[in-house]
Design a protein around this motif. Structure first.
Motif, PDB file in Angstrom:
ATOM      1  N   LEU A  10       0.826  -1.209   0.000  1.00  0.00           N
ATOM      2  CA  LEU A  10       0.000   0.000   0.000  1.00  0.00           C
ATOM      3  C   LEU A  10       0.862   1.261   0.000  1.00  0.00           C
ATOM      4  O   LEU A  10       0.367   2.348  -0.248  1.00  0.00           O
ATOM      5  N   LYS A  11       2.148   1.080   0.241  1.00  0.00           N
ATOM      6  CA  LYS A  11       3.074   2.220   0.242  1.00  0.00           C
ATOM      7  C   LYS A  11       3.500   2.601  -1.176  1.00  0.00           C
ATOM      8  O   LYS A  11       3.477   3.777  -1.535  1.00  0.00           O
ATOM      9  N   ASP A  12       3.897   1.592  -1.969  1.00  0.00           N
ATOM     10  CA  ASP A  12       4.423   1.913  -3.301  1.00  0.00           C
ATOM     11  C   ASP A  12       3.663   1.244  -4.450  1.00  0.00           C
ATOM     12  O   ASP A  12       4.004   1.446  -5.603  1.00  0.00           O
ATOM     13  N   GLY A  13       2.654   0.439  -4.129  1.00  0.00           N
ATOM     14  CA  GLY A  13       1.831  -0.184  -5.161  1.00  0.00           C
ATOM     15  C   GLY A  13       2.469  -1.384  -5.854  1.00  0.00           C
ATOM     16  O   GLY A  13       1.870  -1.979  -6.739  1.00  0.00           O
ATOM     17  N   ARG A  14       3.679  -1.740  -5.451  1.00  0.00           N
ATOM     18  CA  ARG A  14       4.368  -2.880  -6.067  1.00  0.00           C
ATOM     19  C   ARG A  14       3.917  -4.184  -5.424  1.00  0.00           C
ATOM     20  O   ARG A  14       3.314  -4.193  -4.358  1.00  0.00           O
ATOM     21  N   TYR A  15       4.265  -5.287  -6.091  1.00  0.00           N
ATOM     22  CA  TYR A  15       3.829  -6.612  -5.657  1.00  0.00           C
ATOM     23  C   TYR A  15       4.993  -7.440  -5.140  1.00  0.00           C
ATOM     24  O   TYR A  15       6.138  -7.267  -5.549  1.00  0.00           O
ATOM     25  N   TYR A  16       4.658  -8.360  -4.251  1.00  0.00           N
ATOM     26  CA  TYR A  16       5.617  -9.325  -3.725  1.00  0.00           C
ATOM     27  C   TYR A  16       5.005 -10.708  -3.885  1.00  0.00           C
ATOM     28  O   TYR A  16       3.838 -10.907  -3.563  1.00  0.00           O
ATOM     29  N   TYR A  17       5.795 -11.667  -4.383  1.00  0.00           N
ATOM     30  CA  TYR A  17       5.323 -13.022  -4.631  1.00  0.00           C
ATOM     31  C   TYR A  17       5.992 -13.973  -3.648  1.00  0.00           C
ATOM     32  O   TYR A  17       7.189 -13.860  -3.403  1.00  0.00           O
ATOM     33  N   GLY A  18       5.219 -14.923  -3.122  1.00  0.00           N
ATOM     34  CA  GLY A  18       5.795 -15.877  -2.190  1.00  0.00           C
ATOM     35  C   GLY A  18       4.958 -17.126  -2.066  1.00  0.00           C
ATOM     36  O   GLY A  18       3.912 -17.274  -2.701  1.00  0.00           O
ATOM     37  N   SER A  19       5.433 -18.045  -1.226  1.00  0.00           N
ATOM     38  CA  SER A  19       4.678 -19.248  -0.903  1.00  0.00           C
ATOM     39  C   SER A  19       4.908 -19.549   0.570  1.00  0.00           C
ATOM     40  O   SER A  19       5.954 -19.218   1.130  1.00  0.00           O
ATOM     41  N   THR A  20       3.905 -20.180   1.192  1.00  0.00           N
ATOM     42  CA  THR A  20       3.961 -20.424   2.626  1.00  0.00           C
ATOM     43  C   THR A  20       2.972 -21.503   3.024  1.00  0.00           C
ATOM     44  O   THR A  20       2.063 -21.835   2.256  1.00  0.00           O
ATOM     45  N   GLU A  21       3.126 -21.992   4.233  1.00  0.00           N
ATOM     46  CA  GLU A  21       2.167 -22.954   4.769  1.00  0.00           C
ATOM     47  C   GLU A  21       1.073 -22.258   5.570  1.00  0.00           C
ATOM     48  O   GLU A  21      -0.020 -22.780   5.723  1.00  0.00           O
ATOM     49  N   ASN A  22       1.359 -21.057   6.060  1.00  0.00           N
ATOM     50  CA  ASN A  22       0.390 -20.328   6.883  1.00  0.00           C
ATOM     51  C   ASN A  22       0.285 -18.892   6.353  1.00  0.00           C
ATOM     52  O   ASN A  22       1.087 -18.030   6.720  1.00  0.00           O
ATOM     53  N   LEU A  23      -0.695 -18.646   5.530  1.00  0.00           N
ATOM     54  CA  LEU A  23      -0.821 -17.349   4.858  1.00  0.00           C
ATOM     55  C   LEU A  23      -1.104 -16.216   5.836  1.00  0.00           C
ATOM     56  O   LEU A  23      -0.523 -15.131   5.714  1.00  0.00           O
ATOM     57  N   ASP A  24      -1.964 -16.453   6.805  1.00  0.00           N
ATOM     58  CA  ASP A  24      -2.284 -15.392   7.774  1.00  0.00           C
ATOM     59  C   ASP A  24      -1.044 -14.968   8.556  1.00  0.00           C
ATOM     60  O   ASP A  24      -0.775 -13.770   8.710  1.00  0.00           O
ATOM     61  N   LEU A  25      -0.286 -15.934   9.049  1.00  0.00           N
ATOM     62  CA  LEU A  25       0.927 -15.622   9.809  1.00  0.00           C
ATOM     63  C   LEU A  25       1.965 -14.939   8.924  1.00  0.00           C
ATOM     64  O   LEU A  25       2.646 -14.003   9.356  1.00  0.00           O
ATOM     65  N   ARG A  26       2.071 -15.378   7.682  1.00  0.00           N
ATOM     66  CA  ARG A  26       3.052 -14.773   6.774  1.00  0.00           C
ATOM     67  C   ARG A  26       2.724 -13.307   6.503  1.00  0.00           C
ATOM     68  O   ARG A  26       3.620 -12.460   6.484  1.00  0.00           O
ATOM     69  N   LEU A  27       1.446 -12.992   6.315  1.00  0.00           N
ATOM     70  CA  LEU A  27       1.053 -11.595   6.117  1.00  0.00           C
ATOM     71  C   LEU A  27       1.393 -10.763   7.350  1.00  0.00           C
ATOM     72  O   LEU A  27       1.902  -9.641   7.229  1.00  0.00           O
ATOM     73  N   ILE A  28       1.144 -11.306   8.527  1.00  0.00           N
ATOM     74  CA  ILE A  28       1.485 -10.605   9.764  1.00  0.00           C
ATOM     75  C   ILE A  28       2.981 -10.318   9.814  1.00  0.00           C
ATOM     76  O   ILE A  28       3.402  -9.205  10.148  1.00  0.00           O
ATOM     77  N   LYS A  29       3.799 -11.311   9.463  1.00  0.00           N
ATOM     78  CA  LYS A  29       5.258 -11.116   9.492  1.00  0.00           C
ATOM     79  C   LYS A  29       5.700 -10.039   8.501  1.00  0.00           C
ATOM     80  O   LYS A  29       6.563  -9.223   8.810  1.00  0.00           O
ATOM     81  N   HIS A  30       5.113 -10.045   7.308  1.00  0.00           N
ATOM     82  CA  HIS A  30       5.442  -9.002   6.335  1.00  0.00           C
ATOM     83  C   HIS A  30       5.073  -7.628   6.892  1.00  0.00           C
ATOM     84  O   HIS A  30       5.852  -6.674   6.783  1.00  0.00           O
ATOM     85  N   ASN A  31       3.912  -7.504   7.481  1.00  0.00           N
ATOM     86  CA  ASN A  31       3.447  -6.208   7.970  1.00  0.00           C
ATOM     87  C   ASN A  31       4.127  -5.755   9.254  1.00  0.00           C
ATOM     88  O   ASN A  31       4.151  -4.556   9.542  1.00  0.00           O
ATOM     89  N   LYS A  32       4.716  -6.669  10.014  1.00  0.00           N
ATOM     90  CA  LYS A  32       5.477  -6.296  11.210  1.00  0.00           C
ATOM     91  C   LYS A  32       6.901  -5.871  10.871  1.00  0.00           C
ATOM     92  O   LYS A  32       7.605  -5.318  11.714  1.00  0.00           O
ATOM     93  N   GLY A  33       7.343  -6.166   9.646  1.00  0.00           N
ATOM     94  CA  GLY A  33       8.713  -5.841   9.261  1.00  0.00           C
ATOM     95  C   GLY A  33       9.686  -6.970   9.523  1.00  0.00           C
ATOM     96  O   GLY A  33      10.894  -6.762   9.496  1.00  0.00           O
ATOM     97  N   ASP A  34       9.181  -8.174   9.768  1.00  0.00           N
ATOM     98  CA  ASP A  34      10.037  -9.324  10.049  1.00  0.00           C
ATOM     99  C   ASP A  34      10.648  -9.945   8.792  1.00  0.00           C
ATOM    100  O   ASP A  34      11.480 -10.836   8.894  1.00  0.00           O
TER     101      ASP A  34
END
Length: 68
Positions: A10-34
């Motif tokens: 939401l800051k720069d409009g760019r996209y990030y691609y990834g894969s994970t086993e736990n999508l909710d936790l992964r989004l939290i980690k991205h948004n916390k700066g981890d």
């Protein structure tokens, strides 16, 4: 279950691609700066995701998206 996902910054409009086993936790980690590669581009929202039965399938989808 495993997920292949696309996040939108939401800051720069760019996209990030990834894969994970736990999508909710992964989004939290991205948004916390981890996640080092996305720390400066927070916050993120889920733009797209797809569910797979194996980690390998999710990773293949992630690679297909990033190599287009």
């Amino acid at each position: 279950m495993f997920y292949s996902y696309i996040l939108k910054s939401l800051k720069d409009g760019r996209y990030y691609y990834g894969s994970t086993e736990n999508l909710d936790l992964r989004l939290i980690k991205h948004n916390k700066g981890d996640v080092k590669s996305t720390k400066g581009r927070r916050p993120f929202i889920i733009h797209f995701y797809e569910v797979f039965g194996t980690r390998s399938e999710a990773f293949k989808k992630e690679n297909n998206i990033t190599n287009q």
